[in-house]
Design a protein around this motif. Sequence first.
Motif, PDB file in Angstrom:
ATOM      1  N   ARG A  34       0.822  -1.223  -0.004  1.00 21.12           N
ATOM      2  CA  ARG A  34      -0.097  -0.002  -0.038  1.00 21.12           C
ATOM      3  C   ARG A  34       0.862   1.212  -0.009  1.00 21.12           C
ATOM      4  NH1 ARG A  34      -1.591   3.941   2.833  1.00 21.12           N
ATOM      5  NH2 ARG A  34      -0.323   3.390   4.748  1.00 21.12           N
ATOM      6  N   ARG A  35       1.860   1.320   0.851  1.00 18.00           N
ATOM      7  CA  ARG A  35       2.592   2.181   0.762  1.00 18.00           C
ATOM      8  C   ARG A  35       3.587   2.578  -0.336  1.00 18.00           C
ATOM      9  NH1 ARG A  35       5.786   2.044   7.036  1.00 18.00           N
ATOM     10  NH2 ARG A  35       3.886   1.768   8.093  1.00 18.00           N
ATOM     11  N   LEU A  36       3.600   1.656  -0.989  1.00 22.48           N
ATOM     12  CA  LEU A  36       4.705   1.687  -2.376  1.00 22.48           C
ATOM     13  C   LEU A  36       3.766   1.828  -3.464  1.00 22.48           C
ATOM     14  CD1 LEU A  36       7.342  -0.751  -1.685  1.00 22.48           C
ATOM     15  CD2 LEU A  36       7.702   1.939  -1.691  1.00 22.48           C
ATOM     16  N   GLY A  37       2.522   1.683  -3.245  1.00 17.59           N
ATOM     17  CA  GLY A  37       1.510   1.659  -4.566  1.00 17.59           C
ATOM     18  C   GLY A  37       1.773   0.540  -5.493  1.00 17.59           C
ATOM     19  N   ASN A  60      12.683   3.851  -2.694  1.00 11.96           N
ATOM     20  CA  ASN A  60      11.524   3.981  -2.388  1.00 11.96           C
ATOM     21  C   ASN A  60      11.141   3.049  -1.064  1.00 11.96           C
ATOM     22  OD1 ASN A  60      10.945   5.560  -4.257  1.00 11.96           O
ATOM     23  ND2 ASN A  60      10.432   4.104  -5.837  1.00 11.96           N
ATOM     24  N   PHE A  61      11.856   2.070  -1.079  1.00  6.42           N
ATOM     25  CA  PHE A  61      11.717   1.176   0.215  1.00  6.42           C
ATOM     26  C   PHE A  61      11.940   2.021   1.474  1.00  6.42           C
ATOM     27  CE2 PHE A  61      10.747  -2.568  -2.776  1.00  6.42           C
ATOM     28  CZ  PHE A  61      10.561  -3.460  -1.997  1.00  6.42           C
ATOM     29  N   SER A 131       5.375   3.660  -9.944  1.00  4.86           N
ATOM     30  CA  SER A 131       4.916   3.376  -8.468  1.00  4.86           C
ATOM     31  C   SER A 131       4.356   4.610  -8.138  1.00  4.86           C
ATOM     32  CB  SER A 131       5.943   2.728  -7.379  1.00  4.86           C
ATOM     33  OG  SER A 131       6.830   3.860  -7.215  1.00  4.86           O
ATOM     34  N   ARG A 132       3.389   4.622  -7.362  1.00  2.95           N
ATOM     35  CA  ARG A 132       2.757   5.901  -6.644  1.00  2.95           C
ATOM     36  C   ARG A 132       3.896   6.558  -5.768  1.00  2.95           C
ATOM     37  NH1 ARG A 132       2.322   9.302  -4.138  1.00  2.95           N
ATOM     38  NH2 ARG A 132       0.659  10.629  -2.914  1.00  2.95           N
ATOM     39  N   HIS A 137       7.907  11.380  -5.641  1.00  2.00           N
ATOM     40  CA  HIS A 137       9.438  11.844  -5.514  1.00  2.00           C
ATOM     41  C   HIS A 137       9.587  12.723  -6.610  1.00  2.00           C
ATOM     42  CE1 HIS A 137       9.455   9.418  -2.267  1.00  2.00           C
ATOM     43  NE2 HIS A 137       9.747   8.309  -2.760  1.00  2.00           N
ATOM     44  N   ILE A 138       9.191  12.545  -7.877  1.00  6.84           N
ATOM     45  CA  ILE A 138       9.115  13.209  -9.204  1.00  6.84           C
ATOM     46  C   ILE A 138       8.785  14.639  -8.787  1.00  6.84           C
ATOM     47  CG2 ILE A 138       8.794  13.662 -11.527  1.00  6.84           C
ATOM     48  CD1 ILE A 138       8.982  10.606 -11.780  1.00  6.84           C
TER      49      ILE A 138
END
Length: 203
Positions: A34-37, A60-61, A131-132, A137-138
Amino acid sequence: MTASTLKNTMNLSHAKALKRAREMMKVTRIEMARRLGLSLEAIKKYESGRAIIDEMKISNFLIALDLTGEEYQKIKRGKGISRNRKAKSVFSNADRRSYRRIITKEVRVLKILRQMKNLTQDQASAVCGESRPTIGHIENGRIELNEERIRHIVSSYGHSMEEFYRLMKEEVLRDEIIEASMHKMRGLTEEKLKLINNLLGSF
């Protein structure tokens, strides 16, 4: 040891470390997905070493787990970590963009193009194949973009590069106009706000 074997060994090492990190932070695979999409199956593939793990994925992790690069290295070596810290950074390299916010005009234009299509970040991640968190981040200036990636995102949003370059030439961008308008509206009376609302409804 061949280059391919070494690469696979390093990938498996990261996979085990990321799984250990998640478990140490008491985060389930479902919550991590869920956190990483990402899908649950994707998390399983990363943690089993069946998917390629590059620096961006590690970043991301770590962001999702609220871990620093130093803490990750300790976990990778099989050591414990202390949570008594004031600030965090994903990697110690001062030039890495994963933890530094550098919001360029290109980043702002990409966000504007997404909003012009009424896409949420979740929807944007789906059409871009990212990923979401990566989309976030972008737009937060934490990921450095090259021209190829910009073209891919612009195209995925249903825009042309001509539109992208047109916005890049604008002295005042759409987000600045909206922000300035919102600032002015906050000082208006209720009657004037109603008039503006009616006016906007006519477009």
